[in-house]
Design an enzyme around this catalytic site. Sequence first.
Site, PDB file in Angstrom:
ATOM      1  N   ASP A  82       0.717  -1.324   0.092  1.00 30.66           N
ATOM      2  CA  ASP A  82      -0.044  -0.042   0.210  1.00 30.66           C
ATOM      3  C   ASP A  82       0.828   1.329  -0.050  1.00 30.66           C
ATOM      4  O   ASP A  82       1.725   1.257   0.738  1.00 30.66           O
ATOM      5  CB  ASP A  82      -1.025   0.044   1.435  1.00 30.66           C
ATOM      6  CG  ASP A  82      -2.092   1.264   1.347  1.00 30.66           C
ATOM      7  OD1 ASP A  82      -2.323   1.437   0.203  1.00 30.66           O
ATOM      8  OD2 ASP A  82      -2.519   1.574   2.415  1.00 30.66           O
ATOM      9  N   HIS A  83       0.593   2.232  -1.005  1.00 30.18           N
ATOM     10  CA  HIS A  83       1.012   3.469  -1.042  1.00 30.18           C
ATOM     11  C   HIS A  83       2.999   3.172  -0.993  1.00 30.18           C
ATOM     12  O   HIS A  83       3.465   3.782  -0.249  1.00 30.18           O
ATOM     13  CB  HIS A  83       1.133   4.480   0.337  1.00 30.18           C
ATOM     14  CG  HIS A  83      -0.422   4.740   0.060  1.00 30.18           C
ATOM     15  ND1 HIS A  83      -0.798   5.916  -0.975  1.00 30.18           N
ATOM     16  CD2 HIS A  83      -1.693   4.575   0.827  1.00 30.18           C
ATOM     17  CE1 HIS A  83      -2.094   6.253  -0.742  1.00 30.18           C
ATOM     18  NE2 HIS A  83      -2.620   5.439   0.222  1.00 30.18           N
ATOM     19  N   ASP A 104       2.913   4.991  -5.659  1.00 26.71           N
ATOM     20  CA  ASP A 104       2.125   6.162  -5.318  1.00 26.71           C
ATOM     21  C   ASP A 104       3.097   7.314  -5.727  1.00 26.71           C
ATOM     22  O   ASP A 104       3.708   7.751  -4.650  1.00 26.71           O
ATOM     23  CB  ASP A 104       1.602   6.286  -4.242  1.00 26.71           C
ATOM     24  CG  ASP A 104       0.810   7.380  -3.703  1.00 26.71           C
ATOM     25  OD1 ASP A 104       0.818   8.357  -4.720  1.00 26.71           O
ATOM     26  OD2 ASP A 104       0.487   7.792  -2.425  1.00 26.71           O
ATOM     27  N   GLU A 133      -1.772   5.685  -8.705  1.00 26.75           N
ATOM     28  CA  GLU A 133      -2.577   6.881  -8.218  1.00 26.75           C
ATOM     29  C   GLU A 133      -2.608   8.130  -9.240  1.00 26.75           C
ATOM     30  O   GLU A 133      -1.348   8.560  -9.263  1.00 26.75           O
ATOM     31  CB  GLU A 133      -2.112   7.043  -6.783  1.00 26.75           C
ATOM     32  CG  GLU A 133      -3.004   8.040  -6.116  1.00 26.75           C
ATOM     33  CD  GLU A 133      -3.027   8.269  -4.612  1.00 26.75           C
ATOM     34  OE1 GLU A 133      -3.176   9.386  -4.062  1.00 26.75           O
ATOM     35  OE2 GLU A 133      -2.826   7.388  -4.045  1.00 26.75           O
ATOM     36  N   HIS A 177      -7.971  10.011   3.631  1.00 25.29           N
ATOM     37  CA  HIS A 177      -7.349   8.989   4.547  1.00 25.29           C
ATOM     38  C   HIS A 177      -7.925   9.341   5.879  1.00 25.29           C
ATOM     39  O   HIS A 177      -7.974  10.398   6.476  1.00 25.29           O
ATOM     40  CB  HIS A 177      -5.963   8.963   4.271  1.00 25.29           C
ATOM     41  CG  HIS A 177      -5.179   8.284   3.224  1.00 25.29           C
ATOM     42  ND1 HIS A 177      -4.557   8.845   2.394  1.00 25.29           N
ATOM     43  CD2 HIS A 177      -5.538   7.034   2.783  1.00 25.29           C
ATOM     44  CE1 HIS A 177      -4.164   8.046   1.344  1.00 25.29           C
ATOM     45  NE2 HIS A 177      -4.726   6.965   1.509  1.00 25.29           N
ATOM     46  N   HIS A 204      -9.697   4.850  -1.438  1.00 27.25           N
ATOM     47  CA  HIS A 204      -8.713   4.805  -0.501  1.00 27.25           C
ATOM     48  C   HIS A 204      -9.581   5.799   0.607  1.00 27.25           C
ATOM     49  O   HIS A 204     -10.731   6.388   0.282  1.00 27.25           O
ATOM     50  CB  HIS A 204      -7.336   5.462  -0.571  1.00 27.25           C
ATOM     51  CG  HIS A 204      -6.527   4.633  -1.131  1.00 27.25           C
ATOM     52  ND1 HIS A 204      -5.199   4.267  -0.692  1.00 27.25           N
ATOM     53  CD2 HIS A 204      -6.394   4.218  -2.633  1.00 27.25           C
ATOM     54  CE1 HIS A 204      -4.337   3.869  -1.586  1.00 27.25           C
ATOM     55  NE2 HIS A 204      -5.327   3.510  -2.669  1.00 27.25           N
TER      56      HIS A 204
END
Length: 279
Positions: A82-83, A104, A133, A177, A204
């Site tokens: 993730d990210h 990202d 993204e 987020h 997200h």
Amino acid sequence: MPLVSGLDVITECGERGLVAGAFNTTNLETTMGIVAAIDRVKVPTFIQVAPTNVALSGYAYIYDMVARRLEDTDVPVALHLDHGKNLQAVEDALAADFTSIMIDASEEPYDENVRISAIARGLTPATLALEAELGSIGGKEDDHGPEIESTTNPAQVEDFVRAVNPDMLAVSVGNVHGYSPTAAIDFDLLAQVRDASAVPLVVHGGSGLPAEQLSRLAEFNVVKVNVASDLRNAMIRTFGESFNANPNEVSLIRVSTEAVTAIADVVERRIRTLNPSVA
């Protein structure tokens, strides 16, 4: 079941009209709670970790922990980065046998985002899923937030997807987020992005969005929704409530078991909210 490619998760979800939850883990209790919920609802799922959380244990430990917990599970699950904010994170996750990757570079200027994301595509085997993204999602996760926030520009979507060739596109359409009282999906914007994108979308910030919005996302070719803060809050709340009830509490296993149950309940609710048709 062994871990599967993120491609398998999004393919099965697409065929069944489902949205995959993507749940962030950090430790054993969180992982156990996520897997317990997956076993209940039988919806293909992503378990994921961000580099900010890998600092606690390392990528290989996360892989081993998740893979072991899934040995007796018959639901397709992918282990997702993730990210990944840089190419080193991508390389480290791939070296640890992660089966799905996010690059990202959304805070970079558009051309630089395309360049970095395209390199990540080259690093990621075609048999694994790549998420990129476009538009920088606001809010904070683990006290980390973007320096630049921007919504996804529908006019850039077609070109970006063609240049990068991701399997999923993370978008900024009002989602934030963490927890935010102002988080709300702009469904008109999401529809424009959907119509411009040749690949399914990712939202997200699932912890902060109302249930009635989460339950609509399948209509907009959203295949993956990230949830992290809800799980972390469930664990921290469980330990906090136990301490408040008894400051001399020493039964770590009892409180940890309660935390697993609390996390599993949160994950199950989120999966069912995303997929109202699931019995």
